[in-house]
Design a protein around this motif. Sequence first.
Motif, PDB file in Angstrom:
ATOM      1  N   VAL A  78       4.559 -19.684  -0.560  1.00 19.03           N
ATOM      2  CA  VAL A  78       3.299 -19.309  -0.544  1.00 19.03           C
ATOM      3  C   VAL A  78       2.798 -18.247   0.471  1.00 19.03           C
ATOM      4  CG1 VAL A  78       0.928 -20.016  -0.911  1.00 19.03           C
ATOM      5  CG2 VAL A  78       2.455 -21.071  -1.958  1.00 19.03           C
ATOM      6  N   ARG A  79       3.219 -18.629   1.539  1.00 20.01           N
ATOM      7  CA  ARG A  79       2.840 -17.913   2.712  1.00 20.01           C
ATOM      8  C   ARG A  79       3.575 -16.581   2.632  1.00 20.01           C
ATOM      9  NH1 ARG A  79       4.524 -18.984   7.171  1.00 20.01           N
ATOM     10  NH2 ARG A  79       5.713 -21.082   6.898  1.00 20.01           N
ATOM     11  N   ILE A  80       4.915 -16.572   2.681  1.00 22.48           N
ATOM     12  CA  ILE A  80       5.695 -15.416   2.447  1.00 22.48           C
ATOM     13  C   ILE A  80       5.396 -14.491   1.522  1.00 22.48           C
ATOM     14  CG2 ILE A  80       8.072 -14.666   2.043  1.00 22.48           C
ATOM     15  CD1 ILE A  80       9.058 -17.143   3.478  1.00 22.48           C
ATOM     16  N   VAL A  81       4.984 -14.865   0.158  1.00 22.35           N
ATOM     17  CA  VAL A  81       4.686 -14.102  -1.085  1.00 22.35           C
ATOM     18  C   VAL A  81       3.345 -13.263  -0.665  1.00 22.35           C
ATOM     19  CG1 VAL A  81       3.996 -14.110  -3.511  1.00 22.35           C
ATOM     20  CG2 VAL A  81       6.009 -15.268  -2.553  1.00 22.35           C
ATOM     21  N   VAL A  85       2.493  -9.563  -0.603  1.00 25.47           N
ATOM     22  CA  VAL A  85       1.293  -8.707  -1.411  1.00 25.47           C
ATOM     23  C   VAL A  85       0.419  -8.065  -0.460  1.00 25.47           C
ATOM     24  CG1 VAL A  85      -0.428  -9.403  -2.981  1.00 25.47           C
ATOM     25  CG2 VAL A  85       1.755 -10.250  -3.181  1.00 25.47           C
ATOM     26  N   ARG A  86      -0.131  -8.705   0.796  1.00 21.06           N
ATOM     27  CA  ARG A  86      -1.144  -8.013   1.660  1.00 21.06           C
ATOM     28  C   ARG A  86      -0.238  -6.986   2.172  1.00 21.06           C
ATOM     29  NH1 ARG A  86      -1.857 -13.498   3.758  1.00 21.06           N
ATOM     30  NH2 ARG A  86      -0.488 -12.562   5.570  1.00 21.06           N
ATOM     31  N   SER A  87       0.872  -7.061   2.621  1.00 12.35           N
ATOM     32  CA  SER A  87       1.527  -5.820   3.258  1.00 12.35           C
ATOM     33  C   SER A  87       1.686  -4.549   2.260  1.00 12.35           C
ATOM     34  CB  SER A  87       2.956  -6.266   3.710  1.00 12.35           C
ATOM     35  OG  SER A  87       3.627  -5.070   4.195  1.00 12.35           O
ATOM     36  N   ILE A  88       2.082  -4.852   1.019  1.00  6.45           N
ATOM     37  CA  ILE A  88       2.020  -3.952   0.074  1.00  6.45           C
ATOM     38  C   ILE A  88       0.655  -3.251  -0.105  1.00  6.45           C
ATOM     39  CG2 ILE A  88       2.552  -3.100  -2.384  1.00  6.45           C
ATOM     40  CD1 ILE A  88       4.828  -5.327  -2.265  1.00  6.45           C
ATOM     41  N   ALA A  89      -0.265  -4.167  -0.163  1.00  4.87           N
ATOM     42  CA  ALA A  89      -1.717  -3.630  -0.673  1.00  4.87           C
ATOM     43  C   ALA A  89      -2.274  -2.564   0.631  1.00  4.87           C
ATOM     44  CB  ALA A  89      -2.544  -4.851  -0.898  1.00  4.87           C
TER      45      ALA A  89
END
Length: 299
Positions: A78-81, A85-89
């Motif tokens: 959960v933390r990794i995904v 997602v945050r990094s891509i956004a």
Amino acid sequence: MSHLSWLESGVVGLLQGVAELFPVSSLGHSVLLPAVVGGAWQHDLDVRAPESPYLAYIVGLHVATAIALIIYFWRDWVRIVRGLVRSIARRRIDTADERLAWLLVLGTIPVGVVGLLAEHAFRTTLARPVPTAVFLVVNGFVLLGIEHFRGGQPADEEYVDERVSGAESDRRLAGLPTTQAVAIGAAQILALAPGLSRSGVTTAAGLSARLSREDAARFAFLLATPVILAAGVLKLGDLAGPLGDGIRPQVLFGSVLSGVGAYVSVRFLTRYFASRSMRPFGAYCVAAGAACLVWFAVR
């Protein structure tokens, strides 16, 4: 119609779930067991047969193994995904979770590419009893060798909350240089050869990069999860088609056993590798591989 007895599916399913995470090669055991038993087992469970339902079955079992890994590490995933997602956004990497997510992505690319391009060649060329037994012996020497050159490491038997320990381990792993993370992930390519263990060679690569036993094993399990899941999903289509005719109930039965075996194994191994060496597994691989070679020579 394909044939897979309930006994065969149960034994292979449990074997796959356990051996996939122990550093002893699940595919190697799936090749050697039918060859040692002989008879109907050798006929039914042949990964080299054209359009082999057995190959589709054992690779399909990877889905159950991956699900067990995801369940066990669900907080971490959960933390990794979320980090990915945050990094891509945001189009940048700010946190340890975000960096670890990208290290896992980069670390799985080499084995993914090679697996797609060369899986058939590896299976048709190497998935025979004698080469597999030789590779199992080699796997044993790899485990023994890395422990010898690594040297002793003090054991820490003190219990640490898994949630705290996992988060701390992930922060340490996020500090790995990118080239080292990719090299450790690329070690999984060796496991395409039956007899060489995915978790074994990846953990050994982590230890050679001076990771602690706990961090090396954890990184190996995290790297393996998407690869195992992808390999299994790709074979589900085969099992849904003609190759699965007549054996789907057995596939479901074996998958349940595989998932349970994988969950129990990863729960045991994450604690075992925190303070103990891989020497017992290395000795087992050498002994089992050598015994198989003798058996094939005298039978």
